[in-house]
Design a protein around this motif. Structure first.
Motif, PDB file in Angstrom:
ATOM      1  N   ASP A  81       0.848  -1.190   0.000  1.00  0.00           N
ATOM      2  CA  ASP A  81       0.000   0.000   0.000  1.00  0.00           C
ATOM      3  C   ASP A  81       0.886   1.243   0.000  1.00  0.00           C
ATOM      4  N   PRO A  82       0.982   1.977  -1.124  1.00  0.00           N
ATOM      5  CA  PRO A  82       1.849   3.167  -1.171  1.00  0.00           C
ATOM      6  C   PRO A  82       1.471   4.242  -0.156  1.00  0.00           C
ATOM      7  N   GLU A  83       0.232   4.183   0.331  1.00  0.00           N
ATOM      8  CA  GLU A  83      -0.209   5.161   1.326  1.00  0.00           C
ATOM      9  C   GLU A  83       0.171   4.753   2.746  1.00  0.00           C
ATOM     10  N   ASN A  84       0.606   3.524   2.916  1.00  0.00           N
ATOM     11  CA  ASN A  84       0.959   3.031   4.251  1.00  0.00           C
ATOM     12  C   ASN A  84       2.238   2.197   4.171  1.00  0.00           C
ATOM     13  N   LEU A  85       3.299   2.834   3.697  1.00  0.00           N
ATOM     14  CA  LEU A  85       4.570   2.139   3.558  1.00  0.00           C
ATOM     15  C   LEU A  85       5.244   1.981   4.916  1.00  0.00           C
ATOM     16  N   THR A  86       5.985   0.893   5.059  1.00  0.00           N
ATOM     17  CA  THR A  86       6.797   0.727   6.258  1.00  0.00           C
ATOM     18  C   THR A  86       8.078   1.554   6.117  1.00  0.00           C
ATOM     19  N   ALA A  87       8.785   1.719   7.218  1.00  0.00           N
ATOM     20  CA  ALA A  87      10.046   2.467   7.193  1.00  0.00           C
ATOM     21  C   ALA A  87      11.063   1.778   6.286  1.00  0.00           C
ATOM     22  N   ILE A  88      10.967   0.471   6.145  1.00  0.00           N
ATOM     23  CA  ILE A  88      11.894  -0.266   5.290  1.00  0.00           C
ATOM     24  C   ILE A  88      11.555  -0.054   3.821  1.00  0.00           C
TER      25      ILE A  88
END
Length: 214
Positions: A81-88
């Motif tokens: 989800d590009p709107e909810n990317l992880t820090a990695i």
């Protein structure tokens, strides 16, 4: 034949060179697009998601015709989800955004978003020859694949094999590209039918597409 054309890590012009190669041949192969540390971190995250049950069997077709067809492809995917990317995930997606602007500024494709997923090919898995852009779903314009494998060799199989499409190409095709960690492969989605050859060990990538508006 393994493609020899690569860009060097840390080069300030790596984005320009990718665009120049896309313009010339429709294909760019850039080694060390991301750092080994990021490769390892993304691979670890993907495997953690696999263990958590976040992956699903990949399907073929679109819309109501989507179906699991293991005789065509038997990889497993986990959409991001590009709107909810992880820090990695974020550093790689930031680089993709820079690349998107470079492509738009030179090729005027009107790319407006990236969609992508982790792809895990367990040992023996494959994906038969196909196009990424097909009638009824023309939004995908540029395919981008970043590989997340450690010390991959030709004996490990799992190469991406690119074939000649309907238009003549200056490239020597068919061409095999090994899924070496940190290697980014970009190509015009409508230009190259391609396949993933059977892998002799688990094979990881983050595969996606720059899209235009429907």
């Amino acid at each position: 034949m393994v493609h020899p054309l690569v860009a060097e890590i840390g080069s300030p012009s790596k984005f320009d060179r990718i665009v120049a190669e896309l313009t010339e041949t429709g294909l760019s192969i850039c080694d060390d697009f991301i750092s080994p540390l990021l490769v390892n971190s993304m691979a670890h995250e993907a495997r953690s998601l696999w263990q958590q049950g976040a992956f699903r069997h990949a399907r073929v077709g679109r819309g109501s015709s989507l179906q699991v067809r293991p005789e065509i492809r038997n990889d497993n995917i986990c959409w991001l989800d590009p709107e909810n990317l992880t820090a990695i995930q974020r550093p790689y997606f930031n680089d993709l955004e820079i690349l998107r602007h470079h492509i738009n500024s030179k090729l005027f494709l009107g790319l407006f978003e990236f969609e992508g997923h982790f792809a895990l090919y367990p040992q023996g898995s494959f994906y038969n020859i196909h196009y990424d852009r097909f009638i009824g779903a023309l939004e995908r314009m540029v395919t981008c694949i970043i590989y997340l494998n450690h010390e991959w060799t030709a004996e490990d199989g799992g190469a991406l094999q690119l074939h000649e499409g309907t238009a003549a190409s200056s490239l020597s095709l068919p061409m095999q590209v090994l899924p070496q960690g940190g290697r980014l492969v970009c190509f015009l989605s409508e230009a190259f039918p391609h396949e993933v050859l059977a892998a002799n060990r688990d094979r990881l990538s983050l595969t996606g597409w720059f899209r235009i508006r429907p």
